[in-house]
Design an enzyme around this catalytic site. Sequence first.
Site, PDB file in Angstrom:
ATOM      1  N   ASP A 149       0.831  -1.207   0.000  1.00 11.02           N
ATOM      2  CA  ASP A 149       0.000   0.000   0.000  1.00 11.02           C
ATOM      3  C   ASP A 149       0.867   1.260   0.000  1.00 11.02           C
ATOM      4  O   ASP A 149       2.099   1.176   0.136  1.00 11.02           O
ATOM      5  CB  ASP A 149      -0.966  -0.007   1.204  1.00 11.02           C
ATOM      6  CG  ASP A 149      -0.294  -0.404   2.516  1.00 11.02           C
ATOM      7  OD1 ASP A 149       0.960  -0.380   2.580  1.00 11.02           O
ATOM      8  OD2 ASP A 149      -1.004  -0.726   3.477  1.00 11.02           O
ATOM      9  N   ASP A 165      -8.155  -2.082  14.028  1.00  8.75           N
ATOM     10  CA  ASP A 165      -9.535  -2.280  13.583  1.00  8.75           C
ATOM     11  C   ASP A 165      -9.670  -3.457  12.620  1.00  8.75           C
ATOM     12  O   ASP A 165     -10.687  -3.618  11.957  1.00  8.75           O
ATOM     13  CB  ASP A 165     -10.094  -0.991  12.952  1.00  8.75           C
ATOM     14  CG  ASP A 165      -9.343  -0.581  11.673  1.00  8.75           C
ATOM     15  OD1 ASP A 165      -8.387  -1.298  11.281  1.00  8.75           O
ATOM     16  OD2 ASP A 165      -9.711   0.448  11.081  1.00  8.75           O
ATOM     17  N   HIS A 225      -7.818  -4.054   9.890  1.00  7.32           N
ATOM     18  CA  HIS A 225      -7.457  -3.864   8.479  1.00  7.32           C
ATOM     19  C   HIS A 225      -6.162  -4.587   8.145  1.00  7.32           C
ATOM     20  O   HIS A 225      -5.270  -4.697   8.991  1.00  7.32           O
ATOM     21  CB  HIS A 225      -7.395  -2.372   8.111  1.00  7.32           C
ATOM     22  CG  HIS A 225      -6.235  -1.596   8.648  1.00  7.32           C
ATOM     23  ND1 HIS A 225      -6.350  -0.657   9.650  1.00  7.32           N
ATOM     24  CD2 HIS A 225      -4.919  -1.586   8.298  1.00  7.32           C
ATOM     25  CE1 HIS A 225      -5.174  -0.111   9.884  1.00  7.32           C
ATOM     26  NE2 HIS A 225      -4.279  -0.652   9.083  1.00  7.32           N
ATOM     27  N   GLU A 282      -9.747  -1.130   4.943  1.00  8.41           N
ATOM     28  CA  GLU A 282     -10.454  -0.762   6.175  1.00  8.41           C
ATOM     29  C   GLU A 282     -11.768  -1.551   6.299  1.00  8.41           C
ATOM     30  O   GLU A 282     -12.226  -2.161   5.326  1.00  8.41           O
ATOM     31  CB  GLU A 282     -10.753   0.744   6.146  1.00  8.41           C
ATOM     32  CG  GLU A 282      -9.505   1.627   6.165  1.00  8.41           C
ATOM     33  CD  GLU A 282      -8.862   1.720   7.553  1.00  8.41           C
ATOM     34  OE1 GLU A 282      -8.966   0.767   8.339  1.00  8.41           O
ATOM     35  OE2 GLU A 282      -8.251   2.764   7.845  1.00  8.41           O
TER      36      GLU A 282
HETATM   37  C1  GLP Z   1      -0.715   0.289   8.713  1.00 10.41           C
HETATM   38  C2  GLP Z   1      -0.335  -0.434   7.407  1.00 10.41           C
HETATM   39  C3  GLP Z   1      -0.599  -1.897   7.488  1.00 10.41           C
HETATM   40  C4  GLP Z   1      -0.133  -2.377   8.852  1.00 10.41           C
HETATM   41  C5  GLP Z   1      -1.031  -1.819   9.920  1.00 10.41           C
HETATM   42  C6  GLP Z   1      -0.510  -2.077  11.326  1.00 10.41           C
HETATM   43  O1  GLP Z   1      -1.563   1.349   8.571  1.00 10.41           O
HETATM   44  N1  GLP Z   1      -0.957   0.078   6.222  1.00 10.41           N
HETATM   45  O2  GLP Z   1       0.079  -2.585   6.437  1.00 10.41           O
HETATM   46  O3  GLP Z   1      -0.184  -3.774   8.916  1.00 10.41           O
HETATM   47  O4  GLP Z   1      -1.351  -0.483   9.691  1.00 10.41           O
HETATM   48  O5  GLP Z   1       0.578  -1.275  11.602  1.00 10.41           O
HETATM   49  P1  GLP Z   1       1.580  -1.578  12.814  1.00 10.41           P
HETATM   50  O6  GLP Z   1       2.305  -2.816  12.434  1.00 10.41           O
HETATM   51  O7  GLP Z   1       2.475  -0.390  12.878  1.00 10.41           O
HETATM   52  O8  GLP Z   1       0.748  -1.755  14.019  1.00 10.41           O
END
Ligand code: GLP
Length: 260
Positions: free
Chosen positions: A66, A135, A137, A142
């Site tokens: 992404d 949440d 995702h 989302e």
């Molecule tokens: C982000 C990324 C995701 C990631 C998630 C969790 O926004 N787009 O790919 O898995 O949120 O992030 P973190 O690993 O920092 O908790």
Amino acid sequence: MEVVIAPAEELAGVAAQAVAGLLRSMPDAVLGLATGSSPLKVYDELVRLHEQEGLSFARARAFMLDEYVGLPAEHPQRYRNVIQTELVGRVDFAADAVRGPDGLADDITAACAEYEAAIAEAGGVDLQILGIGTDGHVAFNEPGSSLASRTRIKTLTAQTRQDNARFFDDDVDAVPRHVLTQGLATIMSARHLVLVATGRQKAEAVHQLVEGPVSAMWPGTVLQHHPHVTVLVDDAAASRLQLADYYRETYASKPGWQGL
Ligand code: GLP
């Protein structure tokens, strides 16, 4: 779906060994790279394997999950720059071997279609590293995302922008509202999914992911339909799993030949 519960450092080793094993048997493998904090220890371990054990990425390719829309090319939080800093610039990927969705494209729709075509042309992703948001995702899909979605533009929830404000000097207004993300069906096309989640703030999302009903409200639950998923969680992230004891026992008694 295999659930491995272990300390965070150990999880990073398990994930890195999966990547290393793949690259040793298939040096031109296609990797799927995630950003966020969850995979950072995995990338550190891959760098260590590269430096100390000769693990090579020279023939591999990689696709990112992404990207933020509209962040300037040089912005340190642009995911293409983040992955360069965390992994790509520390190992021996060939130039242009790593691609991400183009958050600066004039024609976003065309850029998303091109990205899907590039993944397909590369033969698909062999191993996809994933994190999960609080949440539920995955990538930036989302709640409410179509389980059949492909790479497209999405609007971040207030929760995700709040969660990600820590990367933008705690300024939630600096977090872009729009992102490009591989869709859930894109992610499901990868041959092996390795998801890493640590910390109590992930416990509910992990419970839903592994044990909840499949629902667009918890987008990660679509992984229950994938034939090869490894979920790597520490004790805190596993704290709401109903069958935690069973997962521990299963992993402890796993035959050595089976691999991940
Ligand atoms: C982000 C990324 C995701 C990631 C998630 C969790 O926004 N787009 O790919 O898995 O949120 O992030 P973190 O690993 O920092 O908790």
